[in-house]
Design a protein around this motif. Structure first.
Motif, PDB file in Angstrom:
ATOM      1  N   THR A  86       0.830  -1.204   0.000  1.00 52.33           N
ATOM      2  CA  THR A  86       0.000   0.000   0.000  1.00 52.33           C
ATOM      3  C   THR A  86       0.864   1.253   0.000  1.00 52.33           C
ATOM      4  OG1 THR A  86      -1.731  -1.167   1.214  1.00 52.33           O
ATOM      5  CG2 THR A  86      -1.820   1.246   1.221  1.00 52.33           C
ATOM      6  N   VAL A  87       1.925   1.230   0.802  1.00 48.47           N
ATOM      7  CA  VAL A  87       2.830   2.385   0.894  1.00 48.47           C
ATOM      8  C   VAL A  87       3.517   2.641  -0.444  1.00 48.47           C
ATOM      9  CG1 VAL A  87       4.933   3.260   1.979  1.00 48.47           C
ATOM     10  CG2 VAL A  87       3.229   2.032   3.351  1.00 48.47           C
ATOM     11  N   TRP A  88       4.029   1.592  -1.061  1.00 44.16           N
ATOM     12  CA  TRP A  88       4.803   1.775  -2.288  1.00 44.16           C
ATOM     13  C   TRP A  88       3.911   2.121  -3.475  1.00 44.16           C
ATOM     14  CZ3 TRP A  88       9.310   2.757  -0.795  1.00 44.16           C
ATOM     15  CH2 TRP A  88       9.881   2.096   0.286  1.00 44.16           C
ATOM     16  N   ARG A  89       2.704   1.608  -3.497  1.00 43.19           N
ATOM     17  CA  ARG A  89       1.802   1.957  -4.595  1.00 43.19           C
ATOM     18  C   ARG A  89       1.361   3.413  -4.527  1.00 43.19           C
ATOM     19  NH1 ARG A  89      -1.380  -3.669  -3.640  1.00 43.19           N
ATOM     20  NH2 ARG A  89       0.006  -5.005  -4.892  1.00 43.19           N
ATOM     21  N   GLN A  90       1.282   3.957  -3.327  1.00 41.89           N
ATOM     22  CA  GLN A  90       0.939   5.369  -3.189  1.00 41.89           C
ATOM     23  C   GLN A  90       2.010   6.264  -3.798  1.00 41.89           C
ATOM     24  OE1 GLN A  90       0.328   5.795   1.035  1.00 41.89           O
ATOM     25  NE2 GLN A  90      -1.829   5.147   0.925  1.00 41.89           N
ATOM     26  N   LEU A  91       3.219   5.739  -3.879  1.00 38.63           N
ATOM     27  CA  LEU A  91       4.327   6.480  -4.499  1.00 38.63           C
ATOM     28  C   LEU A  91       4.467   6.172  -5.991  1.00 38.63           C
ATOM     29  CD1 LEU A  91       7.040   6.002  -1.718  1.00 38.63           C
ATOM     30  CD2 LEU A  91       5.670   8.049  -2.168  1.00 38.63           C
ATOM     31  N   SER A  92       3.522   5.392  -6.533  1.00 36.54           N
ATOM     32  CA  SER A  92       3.551   4.985  -7.949  1.00 36.54           C
ATOM     33  C   SER A  92       4.759   4.114  -8.262  1.00 36.54           C
ATOM     34  CB  SER A  92       3.520   6.209  -8.877  1.00 36.54           C
ATOM     35  OG  SER A  92       2.348   6.963  -8.664  1.00 36.54           O
ATOM     36  N   THR A  93       5.264   3.398  -7.264  1.00 37.31           N
ATOM     37  CA  THR A  93       6.392   2.495  -7.462  1.00 37.31           C
ATOM     38  C   THR A  93       5.975   1.308  -8.333  1.00 37.31           C
ATOM     39  OG1 THR A  93       7.218   3.077  -5.275  1.00 37.31           O
ATOM     40  CG2 THR A  93       8.125   1.094  -6.298  1.00 37.31           C
ATOM     41  N   GLU A  94       6.805   0.963  -9.305  1.00 29.84           N
ATOM     42  CA  GLU A  94       6.532  -0.212 -10.133  1.00 29.84           C
ATOM     43  C   GLU A  94       7.444  -1.382  -9.806  1.00 29.84           C
ATOM     44  OE1 GLU A  94       5.718   0.205 -14.239  1.00 29.84           O
ATOM     45  OE2 GLU A  94       4.940   2.247 -14.047  1.00 29.84           O
ATOM     46  N   ALA A  95       8.608  -1.090  -9.247  1.00 36.57           N
ATOM     47  CA  ALA A  95       9.525  -2.163  -8.867  1.00 36.57           C
ATOM     48  C   ALA A  95      10.269  -1.767  -7.607  1.00 36.57           C
ATOM     49  CB  ALA A  95      10.510  -2.466  -9.984  1.00 36.57           C
ATOM     50  N   LEU A  96      10.584  -2.753  -6.788  1.00 39.64           N
ATOM     51  CA  LEU A  96      11.269  -2.532  -5.521  1.00 39.64           C
ATOM     52  C   LEU A  96      12.428  -3.514  -5.413  1.00 39.64           C
ATOM     53  CD1 LEU A  96      11.468  -1.409  -2.575  1.00 39.64           C
ATOM     54  CD2 LEU A  96       9.820  -3.182  -1.933  1.00 39.64           C
ATOM     55  N   LEU A  97      13.603  -2.993  -5.062  1.00 39.46           N
ATOM     56  CA  LEU A  97      14.794  -3.830  -4.860  1.00 39.46           C
ATOM     57  C   LEU A  97      15.295  -3.648  -3.441  1.00 39.46           C
ATOM     58  CD1 LEU A  97      17.106  -5.626  -6.150  1.00 39.46           C
ATOM     59  CD2 LEU A  97      18.361  -3.472  -6.422  1.00 39.46           C
ATOM     60  N   ALA A  98      15.582  -4.749  -2.770  1.00 36.99           N
ATOM     61  CA  ALA A  98      16.174  -4.704  -1.436  1.00 36.99           C
ATOM     62  C   ALA A  98      17.149  -5.867  -1.305  1.00 36.99           C
ATOM     63  CB  ALA A  98      15.096  -4.774  -0.358  1.00 36.99           C
ATOM     64  N   GLY A  99      18.070  -5.771  -0.350  1.00 42.24           N
ATOM     65  CA  GLY A  99      19.044  -6.842  -0.196  1.00 42.24           C
ATOM     66  C   GLY A  99      19.899  -6.658   1.029  1.00 42.24           C
ATOM     67  N   SER A 100      20.968  -7.438   1.087  1.00 39.43           N
ATOM     68  CA  SER A 100      21.851  -7.402   2.244  1.00 39.43           C
ATOM     69  C   SER A 100      23.283  -7.710   1.832  1.00 39.43           C
ATOM     70  CB  SER A 100      21.381  -8.406   3.302  1.00 39.43           C
ATOM     71  OG  SER A 100      21.479  -9.733   2.805  1.00 39.43           O
ATOM     72  N   VAL A 101      24.229  -7.236   2.659  1.00 39.61           N
ATOM     73  CA  VAL A 101      25.657  -7.518   2.501  1.00 39.61           C
ATOM     74  C   VAL A 101      26.150  -8.070   3.830  1.00 39.61           C
ATOM     75  CG1 VAL A 101      27.926  -6.598   1.915  1.00 39.61           C
ATOM     76  CG2 VAL A 101      25.873  -5.560   0.933  1.00 39.61           C
ATOM     77  N   THR A 102      26.700  -9.274   3.822  1.00 37.29           N
ATOM     78  CA  THR A 102      27.167  -9.911   5.047  1.00 37.29           C
ATOM     79  C   THR A 102      28.619 -10.344   4.874  1.00 37.29           C
ATOM     80  OG1 THR A 102      24.939 -10.767   5.473  1.00 37.29           O
ATOM     81  CG2 THR A 102      26.759 -11.766   6.707  1.00 37.29           C
TER      82      THR A 102
END
Length: 423
Positions: A86-102
């Protein structure tokens, strides 16, 4: 200007007056027709690293002209998160990338990422690799290539390298850098001019011209070992090398017979074979991707124009007709486009020709553009130019709408060439 010097067969080199820069500040300007809104969240664990993966990926994608980066805010995400769509669609986001470095016990880095379709609220793909710390930036570029492929269906070209030349304190330096200009390393330093770097199709060697013998000589340089050898050191000028797509030979301009003609030089040895037989200057060769055609510059019609002929030699056909001074041909790897520099009055500007239709589009409003070079995916062009009185290395999309300046303040950069995809 370098153009005039190159046209006079490189008897001298224009002075490069600013210091060399090992890193660049990327500035993206312009707005594309359609740009996909994406959020690149800060990777979990990247705060402890000097290199921020999320920033590198976002800069790569924005420079391509096909993506618009949206702010991630203070949201904490990684590859195992469950985003609130819901949060990201309000910003008109079409793609989301997330990750980690360990960081692992042996010092290597475990890098993981997940890409989501924010419209559908669904996972698209996962990325994972383990690298040594020195390859963190390379891994970030690979992630950008992966995101690019997932969202466009095409191949990215961020995990590639570029070559360019600077002069500082009386020394010329040939640099190898990432595609965004960062991580530059010197491949050669000389008190004499170094020009015309050309990547081998394998990405393991460079050909270039050095004046260290007080005359232009063509060298082939192995990047891993630093070993090199002269492959064209004939009487007169040896200049403008370009690799054949099979990596087994070069075509260069030699004046050993008294005129400036194109010769094919087999790297395994043997006598160079003359490809042109005119009384005019023939120089700046560039192969088509399939290796069957050679584009080059000649003044056989009275002024410098671009011609093409079979790569083994033969009748030449004129390609450029608008204007009386067209030089520096570069062919796109997909075979669709010819980039070149055209003179209009006292200005030299980058142009793009659709080889299928012959339609020509000017891409810049600067006046000192030189030596265009395509990204290996054919979607971006790199070139050198003059901006606000300073030399700059630029990239542009093929419609000219999105440009990125890769040079730092006061940086003086010449002779850029974009390397192939890394194998």
């Amino acid at each position: 200007m370098v153009r005039s010097i190159r046209w006079l067969e490189l008897t001298a080199l224009v002075c490069l007056v600013a210091p060399a820069w090992a890193q660049f500040r990327v500035e993206v300007t312009g707005v594309g027709m359609t740009q996909l809104p994406v959020v690149i969240a800060p990777f979990k664990g990247e705060a402890q690293s000097l290199q921020k993966i999320s920033s590198i990926v976002q800069a790569d994608l924005e420079r391509s002209g096909q993506f618009k980066g949206l702010p991630a805010g203070g949201t904490q995400l990684d590859e195992i998160s469950r985003p609130d769509w819901t949060v990201w669609r309000q910003l008109s986001t079409e793609a989301l990338l997330a990750g980690s470095v360990t960081r692992l016990a042996d010092g290597r880095l475990d890098i993981r990422a997940r890409l989501w379709d924010a419209v559908k609220g669904q996972e698209k793909s996962d990325f994972r690799e383990t690298v040594v710390a020195a390859d963190l930036r390379l891994s970030a570029h690979r992630i950008a290539d992966w995101v690019y492929q997932q969202l466009t269906g095409g191949q990215g070209a961020f995990a590639t390298r570029i070559a360019y030349v600077t002069k500082s304190s009386g020394r010329y330096t040939l640099w190898i850098a990432d595609s965004d200009g960062e991580g530059a390393k010197a491949a050669l330093s000389s008190p004499e001019p170094v020009i015309s770097p050309s990547w081998a199709p394998s990405g393991t060697h460079l050909a270039y011209v050095s004046f260290e013998s007080r005359k232009p000589v063509v060298y082939v340089h192995e990047l891993a070992s630093g070993q090199r050898r002269a492959v064209a050191n004939f009487k007169g000028s040896n200049s403008a090398p370009t690799w054949a797509p099979d990596g087994q030979s070069l075509v260069a301009t030699l004046s050993r017979d008294g005129g400036s003609q194109l010769f094919r030089i087999e790297l395994k040895g043997g006598e160079p074979r003359k490809l042109t037989h005119t009384g005019s200057i023939n120089t700046e060769p560039s192969f088509s991707a399939d290796g069957g055609t050679l584009f080059f510059v000649s003044d056989r019609g009275g002024s410098p124009q671009i011609y093409r002929m079979p790569s083994q030699g033969g009748p030449a056909e004129r390609v450029t007709f608008a204007g009386n001074y067209n030089i520096s041909p570069a062919l796109s790897p997909d075979g669709r486009w010819l980039a070149y520099v055209a003179r209009s009055g006292s200005s030299f500007r980058l142009h793009l020709m659709d080889l299928g239709t012959g339609q020509v589009t000017p891409l810049t409003d600067t006046s000192a553009d030189e030596r265009p070079s395509f990204a290996p995916n054919s979607r971006l062009l790199m070139y050198a130019t003059l901006q606000q009185g300073q030399e700059a290395l630029m990239t542009t999309t093929l419609d000219g709408r999105i440009k990125a300046r890769l040079s730092g303040q006061g940086g003086d950069i010449r002779e850029p060439h974009w390397g192939p995809l890394r194998k």
